[in-house]
Enzyme design. Structure first.
Site, PDB file in Angstrom:
ATOM      1  N   CYS A  40       0.841  -1.199   0.000  1.00  0.00           N
ATOM      2  CA  CYS A  40       0.000   0.000   0.000  1.00  0.00           C
ATOM      3  C   CYS A  40       0.883   1.258   0.000  1.00  0.00           C
ATOM      4  O   CYS A  40       2.097   1.169   0.188  1.00  0.00           O
ATOM      5  CB  CYS A  40      -0.916   0.006   1.224  1.00  0.00           C
ATOM      6  SG  CYS A  40      -0.030   0.169   2.782  1.00  0.00           S
TER       7      CYS A  40
ATOM      8  N   CYS B 190       2.926   1.717   3.121  1.00  0.00           N
ATOM      9  CA  CYS B 190       4.018   0.742   3.194  1.00  0.00           C
ATOM     10  C   CYS B 190       5.189   1.217   2.336  1.00  0.00           C
ATOM     11  O   CYS B 190       6.343   1.131   2.746  1.00  0.00           O
ATOM     12  CB  CYS B 190       3.539  -0.629   2.723  1.00  0.00           C
ATOM     13  SG  CYS B 190       2.149  -1.275   3.680  1.00  0.00           S
TER      14      CYS B 190
END
Length: 82
Positions: free
Chosen positions: A13, A16
């Protein structure tokens, strides 16, 4: 010479990826002898028993999860784990 092993846990994501970027920048700016790995495999992430990603693992200890710290906060965290 010991090499610090840093793992960024996250499924890919935006947060991340942001943690991965800021971690690599902090390691570079501090001149640490460290490897930074991106762990996206959910099974491997679950082995660390983190409830929220992104998470940061330093030398097999979960250092933080569910947040993306600012660069200076991350540098402090890494320095404290030397």
């Amino acid at each position: 010479i010991l090499i610090m092993i840093i793992k960024v846990l996250g499924t890919g994501c935006a947060r991340c990826k942001a943690l991965d970027r800021v971690t690599r920048k902090a390691v570079q700016e501090l001149g640490l002898n460290a490897t930074v790995e991106k762990v996206e495999d959910i099974q491997k992430i679950m082995e660390y028993a983190v409830m929220r990603t992104p998470a940061l693992v330093i030398d097999e200890k979960v250092a933080l999860s569910g947040q993306v710290p600012k660069l200076n906060e991350l540098k402090e965290l890494l320095t404290n784990n030397l």
